[in-house]
Design a protein around this motif. Structure first.
Motif, PDB file in Angstrom:
ATOM      1  N   GLY A 168       0.623  -2.821   4.647  1.00  0.00           N
ATOM      2  CA  GLY A 168      -0.442  -1.824   4.657  1.00  0.00           C
ATOM      3  C   GLY A 168       0.090  -0.434   4.932  1.00  0.00           C
ATOM      4  O   GLY A 168       1.218  -0.093   4.553  1.00  0.00           O
ATOM      5  N   ARG A 169      -0.730   0.349   5.635  1.00  0.00           N
ATOM      6  CA  ARG A 169      -0.339   1.739   5.878  1.00  0.00           C
ATOM      7  C   ARG A 169       0.997   1.795   6.626  1.00  0.00           C
ATOM      8  O   ARG A 169       1.258   0.987   7.500  1.00  0.00           O
ATOM      9  CB  ARG A 169      -1.432   2.457   6.680  1.00  0.00           C
ATOM     10  CG  ARG A 169      -1.128   3.931   6.765  1.00  0.00           C
ATOM     11  CD  ARG A 169      -2.139   4.793   7.486  1.00  0.00           C
ATOM     12  NE  ARG A 169      -3.478   4.645   6.980  1.00  0.00           N
ATOM     13  CZ  ARG A 169      -4.420   3.949   7.593  1.00  0.00           C
ATOM     14  NH1 ARG A 169      -4.154   3.343   8.730  1.00  0.00           N
ATOM     15  NH2 ARG A 169      -5.609   3.869   7.093  1.00  0.00           N
TER      16      ARG A 169
ATOM     17  N   PHE B 170      -5.165  -1.576   6.866  1.00  0.00           N
ATOM     18  CA  PHE B 170      -4.995  -2.098   5.498  1.00  0.00           C
ATOM     19  C   PHE B 170      -6.172  -1.626   4.641  1.00  0.00           C
ATOM     20  O   PHE B 170      -7.081  -2.380   4.305  1.00  0.00           O
ATOM     21  CB  PHE B 170      -4.880  -3.637   5.529  1.00  0.00           C
ATOM     22  CG  PHE B 170      -3.673  -4.099   6.295  1.00  0.00           C
ATOM     23  CD1 PHE B 170      -2.495  -4.415   5.631  1.00  0.00           C
ATOM     24  CD2 PHE B 170      -3.690  -4.160   7.686  1.00  0.00           C
ATOM     25  CE1 PHE B 170      -1.364  -4.798   6.336  1.00  0.00           C
ATOM     26  CE2 PHE B 170      -2.562  -4.536   8.401  1.00  0.00           C
ATOM     27  CZ  PHE B 170      -1.397  -4.856   7.720  1.00  0.00           C
TER      28      PHE B 170
ATOM     29  N   ASN C 180      -2.832   6.280  -2.046  1.00  0.00           N
ATOM     30  CA  ASN C 180      -3.937   5.410  -1.633  1.00  0.00           C
ATOM     31  C   ASN C 180      -4.187   4.324  -2.682  1.00  0.00           C
ATOM     32  O   ASN C 180      -5.314   4.013  -3.024  1.00  0.00           O
ATOM     33  CB  ASN C 180      -5.211   6.231  -1.386  1.00  0.00           C
ATOM     34  CG  ASN C 180      -6.343   5.369  -0.864  1.00  0.00           C
ATOM     35  OD1 ASN C 180      -6.130   4.440  -0.104  1.00  0.00           O
ATOM     36  ND2 ASN C 180      -7.561   5.662  -1.312  1.00  0.00           N
ATOM     37  N   ARG C 181      -3.119   3.781  -3.208  1.00  0.00           N
ATOM     38  CA  ARG C 181      -3.246   2.662  -4.151  1.00  0.00           C
ATOM     39  C   ARG C 181      -2.330   1.537  -3.707  1.00  0.00           C
ATOM     40  O   ARG C 181      -1.401   1.746  -2.921  1.00  0.00           O
ATOM     41  CB  ARG C 181      -2.881   3.101  -5.575  1.00  0.00           C
ATOM     42  CG  ARG C 181      -3.853   4.089  -6.167  1.00  0.00           C
ATOM     43  CD  ARG C 181      -3.547   4.367  -7.621  1.00  0.00           C
ATOM     44  NE  ARG C 181      -3.863   3.245  -8.501  1.00  0.00           N
ATOM     45  CZ  ARG C 181      -5.071   3.001  -9.012  1.00  0.00           C
ATOM     46  NH1 ARG C 181      -6.082   3.792  -8.743  1.00  0.00           N
ATOM     47  NH2 ARG C 181      -5.255   1.969  -9.815  1.00  0.00           N
ATOM     48  N   TRP C 182      -2.637   0.358  -4.216  1.00  0.00           N
ATOM     49  CA  TRP C 182      -1.833  -0.826  -3.895  1.00  0.00           C
ATOM     50  C   TRP C 182      -1.015  -1.229  -5.124  1.00  0.00           C
ATOM     51  O   TRP C 182      -1.519  -1.144  -6.255  1.00  0.00           O
ATOM     52  CB  TRP C 182      -2.742  -1.999  -3.531  1.00  0.00           C
ATOM     53  CG  TRP C 182      -3.472  -1.860  -2.236  1.00  0.00           C
ATOM     54  CD1 TRP C 182      -4.664  -1.236  -2.034  1.00  0.00           C
ATOM     55  CD2 TRP C 182      -3.062  -2.372  -0.961  1.00  0.00           C
ATOM     56  NE1 TRP C 182      -5.038  -1.319  -0.713  1.00  0.00           N
ATOM     57  CE2 TRP C 182      -4.069  -2.020  -0.040  1.00  0.00           C
ATOM     58  CE3 TRP C 182      -1.955  -3.084  -0.500  1.00  0.00           C
ATOM     59  CZ2 TRP C 182      -4.002  -2.363   1.314  1.00  0.00           C
ATOM     60  CZ3 TRP C 182      -1.886  -3.438   0.843  1.00  0.00           C
ATOM     61  CH2 TRP C 182      -2.893  -3.070   1.743  1.00  0.00           C
TER      62      TRP C 182
ATOM     63  N   TYR D  42       0.837  -1.209   0.000  1.00  0.00           N
ATOM     64  CA  TYR D  42       0.000   0.000   0.000  1.00  0.00           C
ATOM     65  C   TYR D  42       0.868   1.254   0.000  1.00  0.00           C
ATOM     66  O   TYR D  42       1.896   1.302   0.671  1.00  0.00           O
ATOM     67  CB  TYR D  42      -0.888  -0.009   1.254  1.00  0.00           C
ATOM     68  CG  TYR D  42      -1.767   1.192   1.401  1.00  0.00           C
ATOM     69  CD1 TYR D  42      -2.869   1.375   0.578  1.00  0.00           C
ATOM     70  CD2 TYR D  42      -1.499   2.152   2.379  1.00  0.00           C
ATOM     71  CE1 TYR D  42      -3.690   2.490   0.722  1.00  0.00           C
ATOM     72  CE2 TYR D  42      -2.321   3.264   2.531  1.00  0.00           C
ATOM     73  CZ  TYR D  42      -3.408   3.429   1.692  1.00  0.00           C
ATOM     74  OH  TYR D  42      -4.218   4.532   1.838  1.00  0.00           O
TER      75      TYR D  42
ATOM     76  N   ASN E   4       0.751   5.147   1.000  1.00  0.00           N
ATOM     77  CA  ASN E   4      -0.017   6.158   1.743  1.00  0.00           C
ATOM     78  C   ASN E   4      -0.340   7.384   0.886  1.00  0.00           C
ATOM     79  O   ASN E   4      -1.416   7.966   0.997  1.00  0.00           O
ATOM     80  CB  ASN E   4       0.799   6.700   2.927  1.00  0.00           C
ATOM     81  CG  ASN E   4       0.994   5.675   4.016  1.00  0.00           C
ATOM     82  OD1 ASN E   4       0.749   4.487   3.808  1.00  0.00           O
ATOM     83  ND2 ASN E   4       1.449   6.119   5.169  1.00  0.00           N
TER      84      ASN E   4
ATOM     85  N   SER F 218     -11.391   5.595   0.526  1.00  0.00           N
ATOM     86  CA  SER F 218     -10.903   4.390   1.213  1.00  0.00           C
ATOM     87  C   SER F 218     -11.812   3.984   2.365  1.00  0.00           C
ATOM     88  O   SER F 218     -12.514   4.814   2.952  1.00  0.00           O
ATOM     89  CB  SER F 218      -9.465   4.594   1.683  1.00  0.00           C
ATOM     90  OG  SER F 218      -9.449   5.241   2.908  1.00  0.00           O
TER      91      SER F 218
END
Ligand SMILES: Cc1cc2nc3c(=O)[nH]c(=O)nc-3n(C[C@H](O)[C@H](O)[C@H](O)COP(=O)(O)OP(=O)(O)OC[C@H]3O[C@@H](n4cnc5c(N)ncnc54)[C@H](O)[C@@H]3O)c2cc1C
Length: 541
Positions: free
Chosen positions: A391-392, A416, A116-118, A111, A113, A459
């Motif tokens: 994740g974040r 996440f 905001n995409r993976w 991820y 921050n 999100s």
């Protein structure tokens, strides 16, 4: 880098339906599947005797009435090849193949921050970006073999039930060892025994198993079921285990001994897991009630197996009936009456090592040509942790779950954002008819994604308090039952070092579905939803 709205990982029942729904709703999506075909469980588990324990007309998609009406099941309990044919048919009928990259394993999911995409990477060098990640990786897709000493030295062939080769394996004239007597071992053993010169079954824990009483389905039966499919499906959705059958209303302890035995006998003759699910209300909550059915099944084992010593070894005595996954078999106990089958108890004398010639236990070397590992899976969390999710702030899911899985409704994990887990920990998953649970999760996720789109929200993730409260509730629900009284893969007991946490939600698919519906009705209660402006303000602080 290719960009999608969503990446779907896995192309079993869950991934296929998820991709179908996303496309219908106008989301762009890419599927990745490690296998070189669709089907998931039913693609990988090609071992002899592999079959579903839920009746075929229940264990099938309900999302398309046309599909439901046109597909003809042939047997009460469908075989692996038949389910695989069905899932391939679904992939073609709904034109899903173009959405899936086969033979491609996702190796990392990270991820960002800022955006905001993976970013998803695969073993084939793909690097793609998506707003949403949907893990349809399955609960039982990561097979495992215990670290036996000397495993690599064995000169014969080795197989794992969960990664069975495509070619037909012929065990004729071979001495075969099967390690493991859980659901897959219990299905494979009778079939392998019919072929092998000699079969040695290495058993650590005896299992309760009930006969399937499988049979062909008549055309009349299918026609009549199909007329009332909608009602069946509705009942299954709000049931206990996701089956359409009517639930019991009476405690086992309210009955006289004679009536209870008659009920068990009737259900034993009818076959299948309904013996546990449908007989009485309290078989999984009262030790005394459970003892009545456990003793009944123990009596059946003693009746079927002619050698008293073998029967005793095959009889579970130290945990409640149903607390480990109940096995459904075709001639399992009968197989031990064959002259070419030997049961080796590896609880009293554990496997010491594997040599180039075979398996050593109790100081004796069993010489073998082939070993079949029916040793199960790193269940529920294994396939998710294997994705290397960060994740974040770069936090690894493996760290977030170091003391066991923590998820809200088994759908999302705090920290996440926009990551969804189909049949994740804390949802009914493996305690239910999984197709019912999968469809419910996919539908819930789609409704949530539409909500985000309609309200310009970037999100969604759970509030930590909501997640913690749900985890506590899942634990309480399990503690009110007899499930935790057995060592089982529901608790991670088959994987050394895995935190001992009861992973599925046992209060029933109906109660669970209502909770999920209530959460939506209350404005996604327990989730935090963030717009782009809110996120940018948060980052700039
Ligand atoms: C032998 C056996 C018998 C079963 N019997 C029953 C039964 O009787 N009733 C019942 O309800 N359920 C049963 N199950 C559970 C079964 O798994 C589910 O019913 C259902 O098939 C799960 O579908 P799924 O799509 O969620 O997962 P799966 O079918 O497991 O599919 C997940 C897919 O994800 C892929 N994948 C995983 N990780 C990655 C990665 N990193 N990259 C790319 N791809 C990945 C896997 O290759 C797999 O193909 C059984 C399972 C097994 C193993």
């Amino acid at each position: 880098m290719d960009e999608f709205d969503a990446i779907v990982i896995g192309a079993g029942f869950a991934g296929l339906y998820q991709l179908y729904r996303l496309r219908e709703l106008g989301f762009t999506a890419q599927g990745f599947e490690a296998g070189d075909g669709v089907g998931g469980t039913w693609y990988w588990n090609r071992y002899p005797g592999a079959r579903c324990d839920v009746e075929s007309m229940d264990y099938s998609y309900s999302f398309s009435e046309e599909l439901e009406q046109e597909w003809e099941w042939t047997e009460r309990y469908p075989t692996q090849p038949e389910i695989l044919r069905y899932l391939n048919y679904v992939a073609d009928r709904f034109d899903l193949r173009g959405l899936i990259k086969l033979a491609t394993r996702v190796t990392s999911v990270v991820y960002d921050n800022e955006t905001n995409r993976w970013t998803v990477e695969t073993n084939r060098g793909d690097v793609v970006s998506a707003r949403y990640i949907i893990a349809a990786t399955g609960c039982l897709s990561l097979w495992q073999i215990p670290a036996f000493d000397g495993l690599e030295s064995f000169r014969g062939s080795t197989f794992h039930t969960g990664n069975w080769p495509r070619d037909d394996i012929d065990f004729a004239g071979r001495r075969v060892g099967v390690i493991g007597t859980g659901s897959t071992g219990i299905q494979a053993i009778p079939q392998i025994a019919k072929q092998a010169e000699h079969l040695f079954v290495f058993q650590r824990t005896p299992n309760y198993s009930v006969p399937a009483r499988n049979h062909l389905l008549t055309a009349e039966y299918q026609v009549s079921r199909k007329k009332t499919y909608r009602e069946y499906r509705e009942r299954a959705k709000y049931s206990g285990g996701g089956h359409s059958a009517i639930l019991p209303t009476k405690s086992a302890l309210e009955e006289t001994n004679a009536d209870r035995l008659a009920e068990y006998e009737r259900r034993w003759e009818r076959g299948g897991a309904p013996l546990m699910q449908m007989s009485y209300t309290d078989l999984m909550t009262s030790r005394e009630a459970n003892q009545t059915i456990a003793e009944f099944v123990r009596g059946k084992i003693r009746e079927i197996v002619t050698d008293a010593e073998t029967a005793a070894k095959l009889t579970p005595v130290d945990y409640p009936f149903g607390a480990k996954r109940l096995c459904v078999d075709i001639d399992y106990f009968e197989t031990y009456n064959r002259g070419n089958v030997t049961l080796v108890d590896v609880r009293s004398a554990p496997i010491e090592k594997i040599t180039e010639r075979g398996i050593v236990t109790g100081g004796y070397e069993y010489e073998l040509d082939a070993i079949v590992f029916a040793t199960g899976y790193d269940a529920i969390t294994g396939p998710l942790l294997n994705l290397n999710i960060r994740g974040r702030d770069g936090r690894a899911l493996n760290d977030a779950w170091s003391a066991g899985p923590r998820a809200y409704l088994g759908l999302q994990v705090a920290g996440f954002p926009n990551l969804f887990t189909i049949t994740g920990p804390g949802s009914p998953s493996v305690i239910s008819n999984m197709v019912v649970s999968i469809e419910q999760h996919v539908d819930w996720i789609c409704e949530c994604l539409m909500h985000l789109r309609e309200h310009d929200i970037e999100s969604v993730e759970p509030l930590i308090e909501a997640q913690e409260a749900w985890v506590a509730h899942v634990n309480e629900a399990a503690a009110a039952t007899l499930f935790p009284l057995a060592k089982s893969w529901y608790l991670g007991d088959n994987i050394p070092g895995k935190p001992r946490v009861f992973m599925p939600y046992v209060a029933g698919v109906g109660a669970y579905r209502r909770k999920c519906e209530e959460v939506v009705a209350n404005g996604y209660d327990g989730f935090v939803m963030t717009s782009r402006q809110e996120r940018e303000v948060a980052i700039s602080k």
